[in-house]
Design a protein around this motif. Structure first.
Motif, PDB file in Angstrom:
ATOM      1  N   GLY A 233       0.787  -1.228   0.000  1.00 56.86           N
ATOM      2  CA  GLY A 233       0.000   0.000   0.000  1.00 56.86           C
ATOM      3  C   GLY A 233       0.815   1.271   0.000  1.00 56.86           C
ATOM      4  O   GLY A 233       0.353   2.314  -0.447  1.00 56.86           O
ATOM      5  N   ASN A 234       2.029   1.220   0.532  1.00 56.70           N
ATOM      6  CA  ASN A 234       2.889   2.408   0.610  1.00 56.70           C
ATOM      7  C   ASN A 234       4.262   2.077   0.040  1.00 56.70           C
ATOM      8  O   ASN A 234       5.267   2.075   0.758  1.00 56.70           O
ATOM      9  N   PRO A 235       4.338   1.748  -1.255  1.00 56.58           N
ATOM     10  CA  PRO A 235       5.584   1.202  -1.806  1.00 56.58           C
ATOM     11  C   PRO A 235       6.791   2.114  -1.641  1.00 56.58           C
ATOM     12  O   PRO A 235       7.876   1.638  -1.300  1.00 56.58           O
ATOM     13  N   LYS A 236       6.621   3.406  -1.877  1.00 58.79           N
ATOM     14  CA  LYS A 236       7.778   4.303  -1.785  1.00 58.79           C
ATOM     15  C   LYS A 236       8.274   4.413  -0.345  1.00 58.79           C
ATOM     16  O   LYS A 236       9.462   4.221  -0.066  1.00 58.79           O
ATOM     17  N   GLU A 237       7.350   4.696   0.568  1.00 58.67           N
ATOM     18  CA  GLU A 237       7.729   4.846   1.975  1.00 58.67           C
ATOM     19  C   GLU A 237       8.344   3.562   2.520  1.00 58.67           C
ATOM     20  O   GLU A 237       9.380   3.582   3.201  1.00 58.67           O
ATOM     21  N   PHE A 238       7.704   2.429   2.212  1.00 60.86           N
ATOM     22  CA  PHE A 238       8.169   1.160   2.768  1.00 60.86           C
ATOM     23  C   PHE A 238       9.525   0.770   2.188  1.00 60.86           C
ATOM     24  O   PHE A 238      10.437   0.372   2.929  1.00 60.86           O
ATOM     25  N   ALA A 239       9.681   0.887   0.861  1.00 58.70           N
ATOM     26  CA  ALA A 239      10.954   0.519   0.234  1.00 58.70           C
ATOM     27  C   ALA A 239      12.076   1.438   0.703  1.00 58.70           C
ATOM     28  O   ALA A 239      13.208   0.982   0.936  1.00 58.70           O
ATOM     29  N   GLU A 410     -13.826  -2.986  -1.238  1.00 61.60           N
ATOM     30  CA  GLU A 410     -13.498  -1.705  -1.856  1.00 61.60           C
ATOM     31  C   GLU A 410     -12.416  -0.950  -1.103  1.00 61.60           C
ATOM     32  O   GLU A 410     -12.121   0.196  -1.421  1.00 61.60           O
ATOM     33  N   GLN A 411     -11.814  -1.579  -0.112  1.00 65.34           N
ATOM     34  CA  GLN A 411     -10.801  -0.880   0.670  1.00 65.34           C
ATOM     35  C   GLN A 411      -9.495  -0.763  -0.103  1.00 65.34           C
ATOM     36  O   GLN A 411      -9.224  -1.509  -1.044  1.00 65.34           O
ATOM     37  N   GLU A 412      -8.683   0.194   0.289  1.00 59.07           N
ATOM     38  CA  GLU A 412      -7.364   0.357  -0.300  1.00 59.07           C
ATOM     39  C   GLU A 412      -6.389  -0.610   0.362  1.00 59.07           C
ATOM     40  O   GLU A 412      -6.607  -1.075   1.482  1.00 59.07           O
ATOM     41  N   ILE A 413      -5.311  -0.902  -0.353  1.00 59.87           N
ATOM     42  CA  ILE A 413      -4.275  -1.750   0.230  1.00 59.87           C
ATOM     43  C   ILE A 413      -3.611  -0.979   1.370  1.00 59.87           C
ATOM     44  O   ILE A 413      -3.151   0.146   1.178  1.00 59.87           O
ATOM     45  N   TYR A 417       4.505  -2.185   7.307  1.00 60.77           N
ATOM     46  CA  TYR A 417       5.083  -1.568   8.496  1.00 60.77           C
ATOM     47  C   TYR A 417       6.261  -2.386   9.002  1.00 60.77           C
ATOM     48  O   TYR A 417       6.357  -3.593   8.765  1.00 60.77           O
ATOM     49  N   ILE A 418       7.169  -1.716   9.678  1.00 55.71           N
ATOM     50  CA  ILE A 418       8.188  -2.385  10.483  1.00 55.71           C
ATOM     51  C   ILE A 418       8.386  -1.553  11.743  1.00 55.71           C
ATOM     52  O   ILE A 418       7.965  -0.395  11.813  1.00 55.71           O
ATOM     53  N   GLU A 419       9.017  -2.147  12.736  1.00 59.55           N
ATOM     54  CA  GLU A 419       9.396  -1.432  13.954  1.00 59.55           C
ATOM     55  C   GLU A 419      10.921  -1.356  13.970  1.00 59.55           C
ATOM     56  O   GLU A 419      11.597  -2.287  14.417  1.00 59.55           O
ATOM     57  N   PRO A 420      11.506  -0.268  13.435  1.00 63.07           N
ATOM     58  CA  PRO A 420      12.968  -0.205  13.329  1.00 63.07           C
ATOM     59  C   PRO A 420      13.677  -0.112  14.671  1.00 63.07           C
ATOM     60  O   PRO A 420      14.881  -0.353  14.745  1.00 63.07           O
ATOM     61  N   LEU A 421      12.946   0.232  15.742  1.00 63.79           N
ATOM     62  CA  LEU A 421      13.585   0.385  17.049  1.00 63.79           C
ATOM     63  C   LEU A 421      13.398  -0.840  17.936  1.00 63.79           C
ATOM     64  O   LEU A 421      13.485  -0.740  19.159  1.00 63.79           O
ATOM     65  N   ASN A 422      13.146  -1.994  17.334  1.00 65.35           N
ATOM     66  CA  ASN A 422      13.080  -3.242  18.091  1.00 65.35           C
ATOM     67  C   ASN A 422      14.475  -3.528  18.652  1.00 65.35           C
ATOM     68  O   ASN A 422      15.413  -3.833  17.916  1.00 65.35           O
ATOM     69  N   GLU A 423      14.617  -3.432  19.960  1.00 63.79           N
ATOM     70  CA  GLU A 423      15.950  -3.498  20.553  1.00 63.79           C
ATOM     71  C   GLU A 423      16.568  -4.890  20.457  1.00 63.79           C
ATOM     72  O   GLU A 423      17.793  -5.023  20.399  1.00 63.79           O
ATOM     73  N   GLU A 424      15.736  -5.937  20.437  1.00 62.71           N
ATOM     74  CA  GLU A 424      16.285  -7.280  20.261  1.00 62.71           C
ATOM     75  C   GLU A 424      16.908  -7.416  18.872  1.00 62.71           C
ATOM     76  O   GLU A 424      17.945  -8.056  18.695  1.00 62.71           O
TER      77      GLU A 424
END
Length: 764
Positions: A233-239, A410-413, A417-424
């Motif tokens: 759904g958010n190709p630019k942001e996610f990539a 009819e919903q959008e994709i 998401y990721i959580e980049p601050l996952n300390e493990e």
């Protein structure tokens, strides 16, 4: 909308006949048809090498689609690209052709490109696909991963192919332990991450840092990153989050050419598993091959047993945790038409070649619409219609979509998401980076790495001397070997058959506690086992075989207690509700379980308590919410009933709002208005961060769930949860509705107090 498709109506008549009820019926049927994608230039008119043009024409490709040509030009010019197009539309050619052109025009030591696939099975499957281009002697490619034999590895190392095909796990380990992997990375210019949508959640957090380690290792900007996905759904942001650099987006069609019929079926109060099994029987009578998708490993096993035992169909299970050779055998049997179908977890969402299928059955709405598109894209043979059936049972979100089917279709994709601050995750990859580079100057350590420096120093895994940080090589290598896997963050529990001593699988904590507590029925490739004990010190669960006549399964009853937290960020919602996103420490306590017969509805079952509850402590991320106490005439119990019901309804709403599956998020509610919604994996998955940012949308759906149900004061279609630790006691739909009604009116906007967490055990 209901389109009168004759085949579907006949299927429904037969389904009702098998189930002996008129209460099962379609609430939505619609047909979609996709034509040929927009054409680009003829192959003859491109600047591809003449030999490559001949190969394309020999394979029936006389022109490129416009999105393929756009991707080709961007990649050739050195742009980082993410390609978004449906299954079977030609994404592979979109990134392969520019790579082939680059390889053809250069005489350089190989490899020139590394293609990264999320699984070993998919790597081998894609190698078969690109063999159409390799058979002419112009290009070479090989798979190099954990299943590659020593002899073949030596041959690849001595004479590297143009293209290496591997997985992120191999790169993660190879950057630390393998000079050969490092050489491949150093020489390659193109890094392709196909099935990019898979790299969300914890896996995505790992892959983000694997990519950062690739870039640091190369020490120059001579690389091109390419992502490819059917649904994102958010190709630019996610990539750009994953690749850490600017990315151009190329969009193609969502589906391949053809026709698909989408059907949503209400179970009419029957078990979704009974309806799915009877539907499989109905489709098999028509000679259809099918996949049934379930989001739980154990429920996939249960569904396959119901179908096989009740209707005599040959249906196998395909899921994570099974041996690779077992999964390959299932894929082969399905591809060759030797079995009726497969019950799968998301393992078969990806593009593994399993032949052409007539139908897909989804036993519940998938966690995200992107997953629905991915799964539905599996249905349809050349020249034949694909049928996609989605089962709507008795739970809040299914009831929501039963009332509003268009809101699903009819919903959008949704965004990935990721959580980049996952300390493990950060700990693992900072250790890996130090082992790669031997030392790092303090000024080169990014702020997010610094979050875990003290912890790693305390564990004696790293040392700081002057301006440099060094790994403690012996301890750091041991740590990375033990914890350096990227498929999760929680410790693994081995599952032992106590009658043979054989390890039959493993499960990650805390999920292992839910599947393997004493008394749990655990299924492995159709065989039932009884869990007799789980040892969290030895990290082992012991099971023994049950008779094959077993016709029941178990669901855990558990509670969660908040032990500690520190705040990461705060905001006040549009309705005046204080929200905190925090790192939390939780005690996860399994107190009992429910025994459920096959086909039994969600609110039925025999409840049993453990003599000795089992506790596992772990750290994760959470959203903490503080609702106001609006009514002076309510006491402790009234507020407890209201906030417990709000907790359940918001967790239900995280499915469409955040893409959470039934196990991904949990909650803790307090009668003083505080509710904690936490990620169900060690370190955090990113879902609670999504909820933090979208809480108002979750409230809207929760409010509708509460408002539209016609029950007296609570039922499975609004606030009951099959996983509730106190068996859905202390719950009130009406009181929860009254709270949210006033919140949505703006009555809470005067609340501005800082959240103060009570550490005592919650009432609910």
């Amino acid at each position: 909308m209901i389109t009168k498709d004759p085949f579907v109506l006949n299927i429904m008549d037969r389904l009702r006949e098998i189930l002996n009820t008129e209460l099962v019926y379609p609430v939505h049927i619609h047909v979609e048809e996709y034509g040929e994608p927009e054409r680009g230039p003829c192959v003859e008119d491109t600047d591809l090498p003449d030999e490559l043009k001949k190969i394309l024409i020999n394979n029936g490709i006389r022109y490129l689609y416009s999105f393929q040509w756009e991707a080709y030009r961007k990649i050739i010019s050195g742009r980082n690209v993410v390609i978004v197009a449906g299954t079977g539309t030609g994404k592979t050619e979109a990134f392969l052709l520019p790579i082939f052109k680059y390889i053809y025009s250069r005489k350089k030591s190989n490899p020139e490109a590394i293609l990264v696939y999320p699984t070993k099975a998919l790597s081998r499957d894609q190698l078969k696909r690109i063999h159409n281009y390799l058979g002419y002697g112009l290009f070479t490619a090989s798979v190099y991963d954990g299943d590659t034999s020593r002899k073949i590895r030596e041959r690849i190392v001595n004479n590297p192919p143009d293209i290496i095909i591997t997985n992120p796990d191999m790169i993660n380990l190879g950057l630390v332990f393998s000079q050969h992997i490092r050489n491949f990375i150093n020489k390659s210019r193109f890094f392709v991450f196909d099935e990019l949508h898979v790299y969300e959640g914890v896996l995505g957090s790992h892959v983000k840092y694997v990519i950062e380690r690739i870039k640091r290792f190369k020490k120059n900007n001579d690389y091109v990153f390419i992502g490819s996905s059917a649904t994102i759904g958010n190709p630019k942001e996610f990539a750009e989050t994953l690749f850490g650099t600017e990315v151009d987006v190329v969009k193609g069609p969502y589906r391949r050419r053809g026709k698909a019929v989408h059907v949503a079926i209400t179970t009419g109060g029957l078990s979704r598993w009974s309806v799915s099994a009877a539907l499989a029987k109905t489709l098999a009578e028509q000679g259809f091959k099918f996949i049934i998708f379930a989001d739980s490993q154990q429920m996939a096993e249960v569904a396959a047993r119901i179908i096989s035992k009740n209707y005599g169909l040959e249906v196998y299970v395909h899921r994570a945790g099974l041996p690779a050779e077992t999964r390959r055998m299932v894929e082969m049997k399905l591809r060759d038409g030797l079995i009726n179908g497969v019950v799968a977890t998301p393992t078969l969402e990806l593009g593994i070649d399993i032949g052409y299928l007539d139908s897909v059955i989804l036993v519940s709405p998938p966690p995200t619409y992107a997953k629905y598109l991915q799964r539905s894209g599996r249905a349809g043979r050349r020249g034949r219609v694909g049928y996609i059936f989605m089962i709507l049972g008795d739970d809040p979100i299914d009831a929501y979509y039963e009332r509003n089917p268009s809101r699903f279709y009819e919903q959008e994709i949704p965004p990935s998401y990721i959580e980049p601050l996952n300390e493990e995750v950060l700990k693992i990859h900072l250790i890996a980076l130090l082992l790669q580079e031997s030392r790092i100057h303090v000024r080169d350590i990014q702020p997010y790495w610094k979050r875990v420096l003290n912890s790693l120093q305390y564990q004696r895994l790293i040392v700081q001397t002057g301006s440099y940080v060094y790994p403690n090589y012996r301890l750091a290598r041991i740590y990375f070997k033990e914890y350096g896997r990227i498929r999760g963050t929680g410790p693994l529990i081995d599952i032992l058959d106590e009658t043979t001593g054989e390890i039959i699988g493993n499960r990650e904590l805390p999920q292992a506690l839910l599947d393997l507590h004493p008394g749990a029925v655990y299924y492995s490739f159709g065989k039932p086992y009884l869990s007799t004990r789980i040892d969290l010190d030895e990290m082992k669960a012991y099971v023994k075989p049950l008779p094959d006549t077993v016709s029941y399964y178990t669901r855990p009853l558990y509670t969660v207690e908040l032990v500690d937290l520190y705040e990461i960020r705060e905001r006040i919602s549009d309705r005046g509700i204080p929200l905190t996103y925090a790192h939390v420490k939780l005690d996860f306590i399994v107190e009992g379980y429910v025994v459920k017969q096959y086909g039994e509805s969600e609110d039925k079952g025999q409840r049993k308590l453990l003599n000795n509850p089992i506790t596992y402590r772990f750290e994760t991320k959470a959203v903490i919410v503080k609702y106001p106490l609006l009514f002076e005439n309510w006491g402790l119990i009234e507020y407890a009933e209201a906030f417990h019901a709000i907790e359940h309804s918001i967790i239900s709403a995280t499915r469409p709002v955040c893409g959470a599956s039934i196990w991904d998020m949990g909650g803790i509610s307090y009668p003083n208005g505080r509710i904690v919604y936490y990620d169900g994996v060690v370190g955090g998955s990113g879902l609670s961060l999504l909820l933090f940012n979208r809480y108002e949308k979750a409230e809207d759906i929760a409010y509708e769930i509460l408002a539209k149900c016609d029950c007296e004061d609570g039922c499975p279609r609004c606030i009951y949860s099959p996983f509730c630790g106190n068996n859905n006691q202390i719950l009130s739909r009406l009181k929860a509705f009254k709270i949210l009604y006033n919140v949505l009116k703006g009555e809470a906007k005067h609340v501005r107090k800082q959240i103060e967490i009570t550490y005592s055990k919650p009432i609910v």
